[in-house]
Design a protein around this motif. Structure first.
Motif, short mmCIF file in Angstrom:
data_model
loop_
_atom_site.label_atom_id
_atom_site.label_comp_id
_atom_site.label_asym_id
_atom_site.label_seq_id
_atom_site.Cartn_x
_atom_site.Cartn_y
_atom_site.Cartn_z
N THR A 1 -15.84 1.74 -12.18
CA THR A 1 -15.03 2.63 -11.36
C THR A 1 -14.86 2.06 -9.95
OG1 THR A 1 -15.96 4.48 -12.58
CG2 THR A 1 -14.75 5.02 -10.57
N VAL A 2 -13.61 2.04 -9.49
CA VAL A 2 -13.32 1.62 -8.11
C VAL A 2 -12.63 2.79 -7.42
CG1 VAL A 2 -12.15 -0.06 -6.63
CG2 VAL A 2 -13.01 -0.77 -8.86
N VAL A 3 -13.13 3.13 -6.23
CA VAL A 3 -12.57 4.27 -5.49
C VAL A 3 -12.01 3.78 -4.16
CG1 VAL A 3 -13.10 6.48 -4.38
CG2 VAL A 3 -14.16 5.90 -6.58
N PHE A 4 -10.81 4.20 -3.85
CA PHE A 4 -10.18 3.88 -2.56
C PHE A 4 -10.05 5.15 -1.74
CE2 PHE A 4 -8.83 0.55 -5.39
CZ PHE A 4 -8.78 -0.59 -4.61
N ARG A 5 -10.36 5.05 -0.47
CA ARG A 5 -10.16 6.19 0.44
C ARG A 5 -9.07 5.83 1.43
NH1 ARG A 5 -15.39 5.09 0.08
NH2 ARG A 5 -15.49 4.17 2.17
N LEU A 6 -8.05 6.66 1.51
CA LEU A 6 -6.91 6.38 2.39
C LEU A 6 -6.93 7.30 3.60
CD1 LEU A 6 -3.93 5.93 -0.13
CD2 LEU A 6 -5.64 4.27 0.60
N GLN A 7 -6.34 6.79 4.70
CA GLN A 7 -6.25 7.59 5.92
C GLN A 7 -4.94 8.35 6.01
OE1 GLN A 7 -8.86 4.70 8.82
NE2 GLN A 7 -6.79 4.13 8.33
N ARG A 8 -3.97 7.94 5.21
CA ARG A 8 -2.69 8.62 5.17
C ARG A 8 -2.12 8.43 3.77
NH1 ARG A 8 1.02 4.78 4.70
NH2 ARG A 8 0.77 2.80 5.76
N SER A 9 -1.01 9.08 3.50
CA SER A 9 -0.42 8.92 2.17
C SER A 9 0.19 7.52 2.07
CB SER A 9 0.65 9.98 1.94
OG SER A 9 1.77 9.71 2.74
N ALA A 10 0.12 6.97 0.89
CA ALA A 10 0.68 5.62 0.66
C ALA A 10 0.83 5.43 -0.83
CB ALA A 10 -0.25 4.57 1.23
#
Lengths: 306, 511
Positions: free
Chosen positions: B137-146
């Motif tokens: 499992t790889v999780v990405f956390r974003l600061q804005r929508s993309a």
């Protein structure tokens, strides 16, 4: 021995001056190696500058580069970071030498007999026809001749590949394109030199003694007549090995000529400097070899150089 | 020299020599083409350019659009047979954003948590918003929508095998050193000549990869590339040289493939200096006076379409904006242009004298000549054309000191409208014109904050409309991709980003 040591020292100084001048000119040119359409963020540019020592003062960059060169390393390529400049040149130089060497060999093998034939038939239609063809060979630029060869032998006849690198068949058309003007020049030079030699008094005397024309030509006339051809070998070899950017471009050949052009356009400082140094060394070496060859053919030249 | 030519080899023209095969440092088409064969990201594209699972079997996104979870396929392997797991993918991302890597496309990931700070060296790589809770499992956390899945198809998101990087440094990209995870592995690389890649038996979908080997040829000269295709040496060209379309059609027939390409060509204006800074009327007059139909029919001539906006058509879910006057006839536009020109204080007696700058290239020169002629004919503008060598041109354009009007354009990195608009919203090095509008930036920010794709696209559309309404740019045409494709190549499909991974192609068997 002493003479060769002096010559070596002279060559080293020449190359150092050449490299230094080139270093200064390159840095004076507007635009830098990392100026691209999608300019990298400042932090990335700073990281790149540090990697390539561009963040140091110019004299420090020069000293560091020169130190690397003395250790036999021409530095990393700016445009092709996966390679050291030494590796790129080690790949390209044999290709250029192969193409250039074969082209010059072809020029000598065809140009000398054709020139001699024309000289022996001076004033006849064969002579005029040959010299007209030679004039054409010299007048047609390589960027015209090369695509015409491709059109005829690759696109129309499908005898040879139109470009690329990967087999002996890929060598044929570029070598012909490189050789054509040299065949023409060599033939004209041989003809003119042989005509002059044949009119010398000692040959007239030999002819009067009843020596056959063929013996006269082979044993007495050809050797002195070829001295100008040997003298021409030096610039010709340098030209075919290093000045073949157009032919390399048209045929997609991985030689030195393209690095000249691309290195300059990409502001790949180390690549340009490396190519300049290697080509400079090549020119010095070729000149020395040709001088030695001329001295062997005419001992008076060797004496004069001493 | 390797002289033998094996059977079942696809011969591809690939443009200039790839600058690097380090996926994290690649920034041009030539290396991207090769890397898409050598590597696969978490997400990839099919032959039509649609996003499909790559290393990831599936993915999901949180309700607020900020947390993306990717689950890897089972039994993923590197080309050397070693297992490929989620922590390795995370480590590869950290290497991509480390300052020393100097990844040129890092800024496209500015939505990823701490990506910019990590790349600037202000935070450690471990602070990057990507983690691996377990091996698959790889999780990405974003600061804005993309549109993260689209970004993950870029080479910077490919997993680089770090033991090879540690051992060989910059030379981990050489045959024998390179370990990859894509449909092909690197077999040979002759700089300035060609690259050979061979089918990777450890690729998860190897059974469906038809072509055994692909040779990418360096084809710097488009005319020479065309001759190599005509001689049968190439199966696929990277470009088609600028020649009349009719002549190309009659010579190559169905082998000539033109299709819409996600790119826009425009003229930029220096909005930080007079005379263009203070006069939107003048800017609009210059834009109106250009007959885009004539330009695309007679000057570019390879199927390009006239542009009245900055974002090209072809982005799913996005409706491109257009200038308010795009529905007028050319005669009406020219009449309006003359009126605006006079209102801006110019006339035949007092003409505008302006410089149009472009980089040295025959198509650019032809286009600049045509535009200058239209401006002169319609308005009486005196245009000084100035061509510059590429490095000088990009430097001058970025500095905004001596440029007035310049050649500009953008090819989409990902199918996302923001990719075309973001440069106008910042004072960064990509904002060549110096456009500075709080209203535009606000719309971009609202798009970034949007919770749904529809809302995001609506705000991006509003931003594009605002940009065009200010006449901050002169759109000219949308690009087409142009290739010659041999009859023996099967599976070649046009797509908006003009990406054609070899794994989707096959070769017709020799008769």
């Amino acid at each position: 021995m002493k003479r060769w040591a002096a010559r070596l020292l002279e060559a080293a100084i020449t190359l150092w001056l050449l490299a230094t001048l080139c270093f200064v000119l390159l840095r004076a040119a507007p635009g830098g190696p990392f100026d691209t359409e999608k300019a990298a963020p400042p932090e990335v540019q700073a990281a790149l500058a540090a990697q390539y020592r561009l963040d140091r003062p110019l004299p420090a960059q020069y000293a560091a580069w020169l130190g690397d060169v003395v250790r036999g390393d021409l530095g990393p390529s700016f445009q092709y970071p996966d390679y050291r400049v030494t590796q790129l040149i080690a790949n390209a130089l044999p290709v250029s030498m192969l193409n250039g060497g074969l082209a010059l060999l072809l020029a000598l093998l065809l140009g000398i007999p054709l020139g001699a034939w024309a000289a022996l038939r001076s004033g006849r239609w064969t002579d005029r026809g040959l010299m007209f063809a030679a004039g054409l060979g010299l007048a047609i630029p390589k960027f015209v001749a090369a695509p015409l060869l491709v059109l005829l032998f690759a696109v129309t006849l499908h005898w040879l590949p139109a470009g690329g690198w990967g087999g002996w068949s890929h060598v044929v058309l570029p070598v012909i394109a490189l050789a054509l003007p040299n065949i023409a020049y060599c033939a004209r030079l041989t003809r003119a030199s042989l005509l002059e030699t044949l009119s010398a008094d000692y040959l007239k005397a030999a002819r009067a003694r009843g020596l056959s024309e063929s013996r006269l030509l082979l044993t007495h006339a050809m050797k002195p007549a070829l001295l100008p051809v040997v003298a021409w070998l030096s610039p010709a070899l340098i030209n075919v090995v290093t000045g073949s950017a157009v032919v390399e471009q048209v045929f997609g050949i991985p030689g030195m000529g393209r690095y000249f052009v691309q290195g300059a356009l990409n502001r790949d400082y180390t690549l340009v400097l490396g190519v300049v140094l290697v080509v400079g060394a090549l020119i010095v070496a070729i000149n020395a070899m040709v001088d030695a060859l001329r001295a062997a053919m005419d001992p008076r030249l060797g004496d004069a150089q001493d | 020299m390797p002289w033998a030519v094996p059977a079942q080899t696809l011969e591809r023209g690939n443009g200039p020599e790839p600058s690097t095969l380090d996926a994290h440092r690649c920034q041009e088409v030539a290396c991207g083409n090769v890397l898409r064969d050598l590597y696969e990201g978490l997400v990839t594209e099919d032959a039509h350019g649609r996003l499909i699972p790559g290393m990831a079997q599936r993915w999901s996104v949180s309700a607020d659009g900020r947390r993306w979870t990717f689950v890897l396929r089972e039994n993923l392997r590197w080309s050397n047979g070693e297992p490929l797991d989620a922590p390795q993918i995370v480590a590869s991302f950290r290497r991509a954003f480390a300052p020393a890597t100097a990844a040129p496309f890092g800024e496209l990931f500015d939505a990823l948590e701490n990506a910019q700070a990590v790349q600037a060296g202000k935070q450690p790589p471990a602070a990057l918003g990507v983690s691996a809770p377990d091996a698959r499992t790889v999780v990405f956390r974003l600061q804005r929508s993309a549109s993260l899945p689209a970004l993950l198809t870029l080479p910077i998101a490919f997993p680089v095998y770090l033991p090879a990087v540690d051992r060989y440094g910059a030379q981990h990209t050489r045959p024998g050193h390179m370990v990859s995870n894509g449909a092909y592995t690197l077999s040979a690389w002759t700089p300035q000549a060609n690259l050979l890649v061979a089918r990777n038996p450890r690729f998860h979908d190897a059974a469906r990869v038809a072509i055994a080997q692909v040779r990418f040829h360096v084809t710097e000269d488009a005319a020479a590339e065309l001759q190599r295709f005509a001689a049968g040496d190439l199966d696929l060209t990277e470009v088609v040289p600028p020649q009349p379309l009719n002549a190309l059609r009659s010579r190559f027939g169905q082998r000539l493939r033109l299709s819409p390409y996600l790119g826009a060509f425009w003229l930029g204006m220096n909005l930080t200096r007079p005379p263009l800074r203070e006069s939107p009327q003048l800017r609009q007059a210059l834009s109106l006076a250009i007959d885009r139909d004539k330009l695309t029919r007679h000057v570019t001539g390879l199927g390009e379409t006239p542009a009245y906006g900055i974002v090209p058509p072809g982005i799913a879910g996005y409706t491109p904006a257009a200038t308010a006057w795009s529905t007028l006839s050319q005669a009406q536009r020219e009449a309006k242009a003359r009126a605006l020109y006079r209102a801006a204080g110019y006339s035949e007696a007092q003409p505008l004298v302006i410089e149009l700058r472009y980089n040295t290239s025959t198509p650019h020169r032809r286009l600049a000549l045509a535009v200058a002629a239209m401006w002169r004919q319609t308005l009486g503008v005196q245009v000084r054309l100035r061509n510059e060598e590429w490095k000088v041109f990009v430097q001058n354009r970025r500095q905004r000191a001596i440029t007035q009007v310049f050649r500009g354009g953008w090819i989409g990195d990902v199918p996302d409208a923001r990719n075309f608009l973001a440069a106008f919203g910042s004072d960064g090095p990509l904002n060549w014109s110096g456009y500075d509008d709080a209203g535009f930036r606000e719309r971009l920010a609202r798009a970034d904050a949007a919770k749904s794709e529809a809302a995001r696209n609506a705000w991006l559309h509003a931003a594009e409309t605002r940009l065009l309404g200010a006449d901050a740019v002169i759109p000219l045409y949308y690009y087409t991709s142009k290739h010659l494709v041999s009859e023996r190549v099967r599976g070649y499909e046009p797509n908006a980003l003009d990406r054609h991974a070899s794994r989707w192609l096959s070769l017709e068997a020799a008769p």
